[in-house]
Design an enzyme around this catalytic site. Structure first.
Site, short mmCIF file in Angstrom:
data_model
loop_
_atom_site.label_atom_id
_atom_site.label_comp_id
_atom_site.label_asym_id
_atom_site.label_seq_id
_atom_site.Cartn_x
_atom_site.Cartn_y
_atom_site.Cartn_z
CG ASP A 128 46.51 32.71 13.05
OD1 ASP A 128 45.73 33.47 12.44
OD2 ASP A 128 47.75 32.83 12.99
CG ASP A 169 41.07 33.83 10.95
OD1 ASP A 169 40.80 34.48 9.92
OD2 ASP A 169 42.23 33.69 11.38
CG ASP A 183 44.44 33.83 8.29
OD1 ASP A 183 44.21 34.84 7.64
OD2 ASP A 183 45.20 33.80 9.28
#
Length: 911
Positions: free
Chosen positions: A640, A644, A332
């Protein structure tokens, strides 16, 4: 009711579809009926983990069952010491694994924590506060700055409303919301500006909305369902588990083959059946490395301890080794590769570009002109720009302890930070310039205005999109604070600079002002936003973590591909990927919309050449991870946010951020990075590789020793010799003499080229052909010198069987202890590595040798191990023969070094 497309409907259509009223909301009776029909507005809670199930899982390995079988056979033969020792090993291994894995998966329970406690709802025209779980589709709700959105809803009214959706969509900056319908049906979540989503946060403004989905039907609920599906799916084995399972099968069939061959040989020679059965079983015991499960588990546990010191918290033991096998890291962007703190890096005023140093919200850094820092008292043009940016601002900059935080819009917060770097404080400026009125930002105007009373009179300050703001400007301010007419040439220069900033992935704000002769009758855009004086441009971005670029390069050197998956716009993602070195020549970047057009088979073909995925949803991330896994990659997914979590669950190893990560992400992960530092992931990969290297060293040491025992017993039987070792002596060697050095090999220092090797192929077997030949050669050498010593003791020295067997027992112990040093490296000499670089191994060898001396020299113990004492000259013989394996391997390694094989061929220690 519709399950999708709420953003495309008019208000009238919304009322009709939801059976509601945009003025009065639902009636209490209708709300109660719907609550009974659709259920409460909450996410289903995952069932609590079963400790019994976790404990039973520790006995799922084939090699553990082989050990249990060996214990049963030992018990049937009344070899109680053997049986007890094996059972103790199995139980110890189960306890260690159970303690490490007791933290069960609680992803859905963590999702439940994100739900809000109350919501402001309008029913029968009256505003009231109710438990959020009682909301139903069709309810009319109100939201204000600071509220957590209670359900998925469609806006029917909004003023200056912005929501922070990073945890759901990955969008790093707050999203401006409006009530206008969006005609396109297929629109990514991040672009549905007229929709509010459950558990996102309103950071500014206010709004009114109709609830379109509750509980499991919300976007958050869909993510929960994805996590649930992944959790219910059969858990895939890690590469280490697969290799050990293959090894277990090999050992099982090898043991059976030995039993059959030896038993048939004995029958052919006419040996009594009972004697041959006992001999066959002793060989089967020799084939099984009893200490292997404990060695592997303890090695992994030691790796966990080292990783904690490097800011990586492991939730499942096998994940340690999986990291070492990783071939792809899907990362990410927001909060992982970047800091998730908007930072001003460029300013434009008076025809020149200024650079700003420092990152994040801490007001540390300086503004430079032509490479030279400005003073704390900036020149007039810069002071005017920063002053306007601070006064036309709804955010707040605070320091809590040593941490600086922005309350409100991060974009506005970045302006406060750059001003604070020159000593300008919002608190001081607000006190000296009281606000008289405001025209809030809206997405149609793309501007906001504030009127403040200054010492020279009222002033309107305006900031917004530069191209729009310039249309309202007739003058501009020079560096020295002079106001001159805004010519077309200057206007084009400003627009060109704006485009230049945007191409560098900067978010750009324009700032302007207008002194007011008299206050307007009403504070409106029409009365304030005209005849403005342009002050300058403010360019900002979410900065890359300083250590992230080096970590990406480290991963590349280690043969690991880094892929960025983000909810941000494609242009922004591409620019940051270029800066990080993720997007190299030939690599592609695709958006979520483009991804929707690809089938799973097409995506599987394209993943190798795609380095950036932008504007993606949680489902997109999950598809990318699965596509990589279909290609045989070992995938680590970092993140985070809530969005995700499903991908983390599906990946071979999910890596959550410890500081910014949500509870959902942490509970779905296998590993948590406690400092949110991407570089810690590279460090964890290095530790993972080191763990597997050391497991390999320990396992191959154990197997080469066991091969020596098997060949020794097999050759003695084949040549009609007495048994050179008894079963209890074999077990002593396997559990103590082998086990202690094997554990010491688990803490062997890392090889210096660890992160310059390619990842191990995940499908490669634990025992490759080359590795097996090496093991067989080493084991054969140990067996032959020991068998030769046994024959010499019996017939050359004319010792009785008990003394010859005791001496042979001691010689094999010494030979295996010296052989432990060979396993530190296949190619580097012990003297090159350094004898003292693994002091635990020195201690283990010394302790094992001392224990062997104790059982030989202590008469009360003799009956247990069937040994007898022997003379000092016999001890010298045992040491002289025992050191031969070390001497032989050192000669072989010297030959390798002389031929430069180690520097011209792939590393033989990798898999």
């Amino acid at each position: 009711m519709k399950s999708n497309g709420w953003h495309t409907l008019t208000v009238e259509s919304l009322e009709r579809e939801l059976g509601s009223d945009v003025n009065n909301g639902l009636t209490e009776r209708e709300a109660e009926h719907r609550l009974t029909t659709v259920g409460p507005n909450e996410l289903p809670e995952a069932p609590p983990p079963s400790p019994l199930k976790i404990l039973l899982a520790q006995f799922s390995s084939l090699i553990v069952w082989v050990l249990i079988g060996a214990a049963v056979v030992s018990g049937l033969l009344q070899e109680w010491i053997d049986a007890a020792a094996i059972v103790a090993i199995v139980v110890l291994n189960a306890i260690l694994g159970f303690v490490q894995e007791f933290r069960a998966e609680r992803s859905l329970a963590a999702l439940r924590k994100l739900s809000v406690a109350t919501a402001r709802v309008i029913r029968e025209g009256v505003v009231r506060s109710i438990p959020a779980r009682e909301l139903v589709p069709g309810d009319l709700i109100q939201v204000e700055a600071g509220d957590r959105i209670p359900s998925d809803s469609r806006l029917i009214y909004a003023t200056s409303l912005k929501t922070q959706e990073a945890s759901l969509t990955g969008e790093s900056t707050p999203v401006s919301k409006s009530a206008e319908l969006i005609p396109q049906t297929e629109v990514p979540l991040g672009d549905r500006r007229n929709m509010l989503f459950m558990s996102t946060i309103a950071v500014s403004g206010k709004g009114r909305a109709l609830v379109t989905a509750t509980g499991p039907q919300t976007e958050l609920g869909k993510i929960a369902a994805m996590i649930h599906r992944e959790a219910q799916a059969e858990q895939e084995e890690t590469p280490l588990q697969r290799r050990l399972e293959q090894l277990g099968h090999t050992l099982l069939w090898l043991s059976l083959a030995i039993v059959v061959v030896v038993f048939l040989l004995g029958m052919f020679r006419g040996v009594p059946l009972v004697m041959m059965f006992l001999t066959s079983v002793s060989l089967a015991v020799a084939a099984i490395p009893e200490g292997l499960p404990a060695v592997v588990t303890i090695t992994l546990a030691l790796g966990v301890t080292r990783m904690v010191q490097r800011h990586a918290l492991i939730r499942r033991l096998p994940a340690v080794e999986t990291l070492g096998s990783t071939t792809v890291i899907c990362s990410d962007k927001t909060g992982t590769l970047t800091k998730n703190e908007m930072t001003v890096t460029r300013l434009y005023l008076g025809g020149e570009v200024l650079t700003v140093s420092g990152e994040g919200y801490a007001p540390v850094g300086e503004i430079r002109v032509d490479g030279r820092p400005t003073s704390k008292n900036p020149y007039p043009g810069l002071a005017a720009l920063l002053r306007a940016g601070v006064l036309c601002n709804g955010a707040e900059l605070r320091q809590e302890g040593s941490v600086w935080q922005v309350l409100g819009d991060p974009t506005e917060g970045a302006v406060l930070v750059v001003a604070a770097k020159t000593g300008l404080s919002k608190t001081d400026l607000d006190r000296e310039n009281s606000m008289l009125g405001e025209v809030p930002f809206d997405s149609e105007r793309k501007k906001m205005s504030v009127v403040s009373r200054s010492a020279s009179g009222p002033v309107a300050y305006v900031k917004g999109a530069p191209d729009v703001l310039l249309c309202d400007c007739t003058a501009w301010m020079t560096r020295d604070g002079q106001i001159t007419a805004l010519t077309e040439e200057i206007r084009q220069q400003i627009l060109a600079t704006n485009r230049q900033f945007a191409s560098q992935a900067l978010r750009v704000l324009g700032v302007a002002m207008r002194p007011l002769d008299i206050l307007p009758d009403a504070y409106t855009a029409t009365s304030l936003e005209h005849d403005l004086t342009f002050l300058g441009l403010v360019g900002m971005k979410d900065p890359i973590r300083p250590e992230a670029k080096a970590a990406v390069q480290t991963c590349r050197t280690a043969g690991i591909q880094t892929v960025m998956i983000t909810g941000d716009h494609k242009d922004t993602a591409v620019a940051i990927a270029h800066d990080l070195g993720i997007l190299e020549t030939g690599a592609q970047a695709i958006s979520g919309t483009e991804l929707d057009q690809l089938s799973d088979d097409e995506l599987e073909k394209r993943v190798v050449g795609t380095a950036v995925y932008a504007r993606v949803s949680a489902e997109h991330k999950l598809r990318v991870v699965k596509a990589w896994k279909q290609r045989g990659a070992v995938v680590a997914m970092t993140g985070d946010g809530v969005n995700d979590a499903p991908a983390l669950k599906a990946a071979d190893i999910g890596v959550a951020m410890g500081i910014t990560g949500t509870d959902v992400t942490k509970e779905a992960s296998d590993m948590v990075i406690t400092d949110d530092n991407f570089a810690s992931i590279a460090a964890a990969v290095e530790e993972g590789r080191a763990v597997f290297d050391n497991i390999r060293k320990a396992v191959f040491y154990l197997l080469s020793c066991n091969i020596s025992e098997i060949l020794l017993m097999l050759l003695a039987t084949l040549f009609a010799l007495p048994l050179p070792l008894l079963p209890v002596q074999i077990l002593w060697i396997n559990l103590v003499t082998d086990g202690l050095p094997a554990l010491a090999l688990a803490v062997d220092p890392k090889d210096p080229d660890l992160m310059r090797r390619p990842p191990r192929p995940s499908a490669e077997q634990f025992l490759t052909k080359e590795r097996f030949l090496m093991l067989f050669a080493q084991g054969s050498f140990l067996a032959l010198i020991t068998l030769g010593a046994f024959v010499y003791c019996l017939y050359g020295m004319d010792l009785n069987l008990d003394r010859a067997r005791t001496l042979t027992f001691t010689i094999l112990v010494m030979a295996q202890l010296f052989h432990a040093f060979n396993n530190r490296s296949d190619r580097r000499s012990l003297f090159e590595i350094g004898l003292l670089t693994n002091k635990p191994l020195l201690g283990a060898v010394a302790l094992s040798a001392a224990l062997q001396a104790v059982i030989v020299l202590t008469p009360p113990i003799h009956p247990i191990f069937d040994v007898v004492p022997f003379d000092a000259e016999h001890w010298l013989l045992a040491l002289g023969i025992g050191i031969l394996p070390l001497v032989a391997m050192e000669i072989w390694k010297a030959g390798l070094a002389k031929k430069h094989i180690s520097s011209s061929t792939p590393n033989p220690e990798g898999f």
